[in-house]
Design a protein around this motif. Structure first.
Motif, PDB file in Angstrom:
ATOM      1  N   HIS A   1       6.693   1.232  12.397  1.00 18.33           N
ATOM      2  CA  HIS A   1       8.124   0.992  12.188  1.00 18.33           C
ATOM      3  C   HIS A   1       8.922   2.188  12.718  1.00 18.33           C
ATOM      4  O   HIS A   1       9.819   2.703  12.046  1.00 18.33           O
ATOM      5  CB  HIS A   1       8.411   0.756  10.714  1.00 18.33           C
ATOM      6  CG  HIS A   1       7.696  -0.418  10.128  1.00 18.33           C
ATOM      7  ND1 HIS A   1       7.733  -1.666  10.705  1.00 18.33           N
ATOM      8  CD2 HIS A   1       6.904  -0.533   9.037  1.00 18.33           C
ATOM      9  CE1 HIS A   1       7.002  -2.512   9.981  1.00 18.33           C
ATOM     10  NE2 HIS A   1       6.488  -1.847   8.981  1.00 18.33           N
TER      11      HIS A   1
ATOM     12  N   ASN B   1      10.257   1.426   4.457  1.00  7.38           N
ATOM     13  CA  ASN B   1       9.293   0.339   4.258  1.00  7.38           C
ATOM     14  C   ASN B   1       9.949  -1.019   4.507  1.00  7.38           C
ATOM     15  O   ASN B   1      10.241  -1.757   3.571  1.00  7.38           O
ATOM     16  CB  ASN B   1       8.702   0.397   2.849  1.00  7.38           C
ATOM     17  CG  ASN B   1       9.764   0.286   1.756  1.00  7.38           C
ATOM     18  OD1 ASN B   1      10.860   0.826   1.884  1.00  7.38           O
ATOM     19  ND2 ASN B   1       9.436  -0.416   0.681  1.00  7.38           N
TER      20      ASN B   1
ATOM     21  N   ASP C   1      10.756  -4.706   4.751  1.00 13.23           N
ATOM     22  CA  ASP C   1      10.159  -5.859   4.065  1.00 13.23           C
ATOM     23  C   ASP C   1       9.144  -5.455   3.005  1.00 13.23           C
ATOM     24  O   ASP C   1       8.234  -6.214   2.669  1.00 13.23           O
ATOM     25  CB  ASP C   1       9.501  -6.810   5.072  1.00 13.23           C
ATOM     26  CG  ASP C   1      10.527  -7.419   6.022  1.00 13.23           C
ATOM     27  OD1 ASP C   1      11.636  -7.733   5.568  1.00 13.23           O
ATOM     28  OD2 ASP C   1      10.205  -7.575   7.214  1.00 13.23           O
TER      29      ASP C   1
ATOM     30  N   TYR D   1       6.823  -3.148   3.179  1.00 15.19           N
ATOM     31  CA  TYR D   1       5.505  -2.738   3.682  1.00 15.19           C
ATOM     32  C   TYR D   1       5.241  -1.263   3.399  1.00 15.19           C
ATOM     33  O   TYR D   1       6.063  -0.404   3.715  1.00 15.19           O
ATOM     34  CB  TYR D   1       5.415  -2.991   5.187  1.00 15.19           C
ATOM     35  CG  TYR D   1       4.124  -2.467   5.787  1.00 15.19           C
ATOM     36  CD1 TYR D   1       2.977  -3.241   5.767  1.00 15.19           C
ATOM     37  CD2 TYR D   1       4.052  -1.194   6.344  1.00 15.19           C
ATOM     38  CE1 TYR D   1       1.787  -2.762   6.291  1.00 15.19           C
ATOM     39  CE2 TYR D   1       2.877  -0.708   6.870  1.00 15.19           C
ATOM     40  CZ  TYR D   1       1.743  -1.498   6.837  1.00 15.19           C
ATOM     41  OH  TYR D   1       0.572  -1.022   7.344  1.00 15.19           O
TER      42      TYR D   1
ATOM     43  N   HIS E   1      13.630  -0.269   1.181  1.00 14.31           N
ATOM     44  CA  HIS E   1      13.510  -1.639   0.696  1.00 14.31           C
ATOM     45  C   HIS E   1      12.690  -1.617  -0.583  1.00 14.31           C
ATOM     46  O   HIS E   1      11.707  -0.877  -0.686  1.00 14.31           O
ATOM     47  CB  HIS E   1      12.825  -2.551   1.718  1.00 14.31           C
ATOM     48  CG  HIS E   1      13.555  -2.669   3.022  1.00 14.31           C
ATOM     49  ND1 HIS E   1      13.578  -1.650   3.961  1.00 14.31           N
ATOM     50  CD2 HIS E   1      14.299  -3.669   3.539  1.00 14.31           C
ATOM     51  CE1 HIS E   1      14.299  -2.028   4.995  1.00 14.31           C
ATOM     52  NE2 HIS E   1      14.738  -3.236   4.771  1.00 14.31           N
TER      53      HIS E   1
ATOM     54  N   ASP F   1       7.434  -4.892  -2.579  1.00 15.46           N
ATOM     55  CA  ASP F   1       7.054  -6.198  -3.104  1.00 15.46           C
ATOM     56  C   ASP F   1       6.170  -6.036  -4.339  1.00 15.46           C
ATOM     57  O   ASP F   1       5.395  -5.095  -4.460  1.00 15.46           O
ATOM     58  CB  ASP F   1       6.271  -6.998  -2.056  1.00 15.46           C
ATOM     59  CG  ASP F   1       7.133  -7.392  -0.873  1.00 15.46           C
ATOM     60  OD1 ASP F   1       8.369  -7.448  -1.038  1.00 15.46           O
ATOM     61  OD2 ASP F   1       6.573  -7.635   0.203  1.00 15.46           O
TER      62      ASP F   1
ATOM     63  N   ARG G   1       1.390  -7.198  -2.733  1.00 17.36           N
ATOM     64  CA  ARG G   1       1.235  -6.831  -1.324  1.00 17.36           C
ATOM     65  C   ARG G   1       0.067  -7.626  -0.750  1.00 17.36           C
ATOM     66  O   ARG G   1      -0.930  -7.851  -1.439  1.00 17.36           O
ATOM     67  CB  ARG G   1       1.017  -5.322  -1.182  1.00 17.36           C
ATOM     68  CG  ARG G   1       2.170  -4.507  -1.751  1.00 17.36           C
ATOM     69  CD  ARG G   1       1.903  -3.013  -1.648  1.00 17.36           C
ATOM     70  NE  ARG G   1       3.009  -2.260  -2.224  1.00 17.36           N
ATOM     71  CZ  ARG G   1       3.073  -1.864  -3.498  1.00 17.36           C
ATOM     72  NH1 ARG G   1       2.074  -2.155  -4.316  1.00 17.36           N
ATOM     73  NH2 ARG G   1       4.103  -1.190  -3.946  1.00 17.36           N
TER      74      ARG G   1
ATOM     75  N   HIS H   1      -2.936  -4.098   5.820  1.00 14.46           N
ATOM     76  CA  HIS H   1      -1.764  -4.853   5.405  1.00 14.46           C
ATOM     77  C   HIS H   1      -1.338  -5.889   6.445  1.00 14.46           C
ATOM     78  O   HIS H   1      -1.483  -5.680   7.649  1.00 14.46           O
ATOM     79  CB  HIS H   1      -0.598  -3.909   5.145  1.00 14.46           C
ATOM     80  CG  HIS H   1      -0.774  -3.065   3.922  1.00 14.46           C
ATOM     81  ND1 HIS H   1      -1.542  -1.919   3.901  1.00 14.46           N
ATOM     82  CD2 HIS H   1      -0.287  -3.208   2.659  1.00 14.46           C
ATOM     83  CE1 HIS H   1      -1.522  -1.388   2.699  1.00 14.46           C
ATOM     84  NE2 HIS H   1      -0.771  -2.148   1.914  1.00 14.46           N
TER      85      HIS H   1
ATOM     86  N   ASP I   1       1.524  -7.461   8.379  1.00  7.52           N
ATOM     87  CA  ASP I   1       2.857  -7.046   8.807  1.00  7.52           C
ATOM     88  C   ASP I   1       3.853  -8.196   8.661  1.00  7.52           C
ATOM     89  O   ASP I   1       3.469  -9.376   8.707  1.00  7.52           O
ATOM     90  CB  ASP I   1       2.829  -6.598  10.266  1.00  7.52           C
ATOM     91  CG  ASP I   1       2.320  -5.171  10.418  1.00  7.52           C
ATOM     92  OD1 ASP I   1       2.137  -4.505   9.379  1.00  7.52           O
ATOM     93  OD2 ASP I   1       2.111  -4.735  11.568  1.00  7.52           O
ATOM     94  N   PRO I   2       5.132  -7.864   8.507  1.00 12.56           N
ATOM     95  CA  PRO I   2       6.151  -8.917   8.491  1.00 12.56           C
ATOM     96  C   PRO I   2       6.085  -9.770   9.750  1.00 12.56           C
ATOM     97  O   PRO I   2       5.944  -9.252  10.862  1.00 12.56           O
ATOM     98  CB  PRO I   2       7.475  -8.141   8.424  1.00 12.56           C
ATOM     99  CG  PRO I   2       7.109  -6.831   7.805  1.00 12.56           C
ATOM    100  CD  PRO I   2       5.726  -6.521   8.305  1.00 12.56           C
ATOM    101  N   GLY I   3       6.131 -11.083   9.587  1.00 13.74           N
ATOM    102  CA  GLY I   3       6.152 -11.982  10.730  1.00 13.74           C
ATOM    103  C   GLY I   3       4.801 -12.401  11.264  1.00 13.74           C
ATOM    104  O   GLY I   3       4.733 -13.160  12.233  1.00 13.74           O
ATOM    105  N   GLU I   4       3.690 -11.921  10.662  1.00 13.52           N
ATOM    106  CA  GLU I   4       2.374 -12.332  11.141  1.00 13.52           C
ATOM    107  C   GLU I   4       1.595 -13.001  10.020  1.00 13.52           C
ATOM    108  O   GLU I   4       1.846 -12.771   8.835  1.00 13.52           O
ATOM    109  CB  GLU I   4       1.591 -11.142  11.709  1.00 13.52           C
ATOM    110  CG  GLU I   4       1.134 -10.121  10.710  1.00 13.52           C
ATOM    111  CD  GLU I   4       0.309  -8.995  11.333  1.00 13.52           C
ATOM    112  OE1 GLU I   4      -0.006  -9.058  12.540  1.00 13.52           O
ATOM    113  OE2 GLU I   4      -0.011  -8.041  10.605  1.00 13.52           O
TER     114      GLU I   4
END
Length: 251
Positions: A24, A87, A89, A91, A114, A117, A120, A154, A156-159
């Protein structure tokens, strides 16, 4: 000519150390901009080993530099008044989690760009060979630093978790498989399976040729093929259960 001493009555601006995954990098740069504009002194990661550069083109040198950068960033945390975790989203990777734990052990305030969550999501891969070996990595970060584990990490956002499994396998061992090569084993989400909090992992199985070459990268200190009949005494997390499920005869 005598040296003059300059004094000031102005208070020192607060110092903030940025922590977060270099995947990121743009978000880290954006946080640096906003924190600087807010009048804070910013201590941020200075190298992104995910981007090609002559300084870390050699894998051995990259490994040494990674360790050096990790220690250097802890010294930045020592100097900081507070820590800002970048972080997107929610992450938070293993190395960042280790830095958060270190900052909290020093009593440093920690804030987040952020809200993390509650749960996770991760993906792990059981890679087997026809001659009865399994691919394991030696973890380079807490928790279970130095312990053997399945490759993974982890999502990732979008995968998807399957995409994350293929990506993490490549990043940690240099072994490239397609998402089509991965067969689902199951989901492990029992509370307490991870000391960092609530984690849910999707596990996948891949079978590769016996002579497949591997090289440790990323969060893996080392990577090694282990005979299934001569495994380490203990695997990290609940990876022994995942492995046993993967190799159990189909009903």
């Amino acid at each position: 000519m005598p040296r003059q001493t300059v004094t000031t009555t102005e208070a020192r601006p607060p110092i903030v150390a940025l922590c977060g995954s270099t995947r990121h990098w743009d978000a880290l740069a954006e946080a640096n901009l906003y924190e600087t504009a807010a009048g804070r002194i910013v201590l941020a990661p200075g190298c992104n080993l995910r981007q090609p550069h002559p300084l870390w083109a050699d894998p051995n040198r990259a490994g040494r530099l990674k360790q050096q950068l990790g220690e250097l960033h802890r010294r930045k945390i020592d100097l900081a008044d507070e820590v800002l975790v970048v972080n997107p989203d929610g992450y938070i990777g293993d190395s960042t989690r280790s830095e958060i734990d270190y900052a909290q052990s020093l009593g440093k305030p920690v804030r987040y760009t952020h809200t993390p969550d509650t749960t996770r999501y991760t993906a792990d891969v059981v890679v087997l060979t026809p001659d009865g070996r399994v691919l394991l990595i030696e973890r380079d970060w807490p928790p279970y630093e130095g312990a053997w584990a399945l490759p993974g990490g982890h999502v990732d956002p979008g995968e998807s978790s399957r995409e994350a499994a293929a990506r993490e396998l490549d990043e940690e061992t240099g072994l490239h498989v397609t998402v089509g090569d991965l067969r689902p084993i199951g989901t492990w989400d029992k509370p307490g399976r991870d000391p960092r909090g609530r984690y849910s992992t999707d596990a996948y199985l891949a079978v590769v040729p016996a002579d497949t070459q591997i090289t440790a990268h990323g969060d893996a200190r080392t990577a090694r093929w282990w005979p299934l009949n001569h495994l380490p005494d203990r695997l990290a997390f609940d990876h022994a259960d995942i492995l046993n499920t993967a190799v159990a005869p189909s009903s």
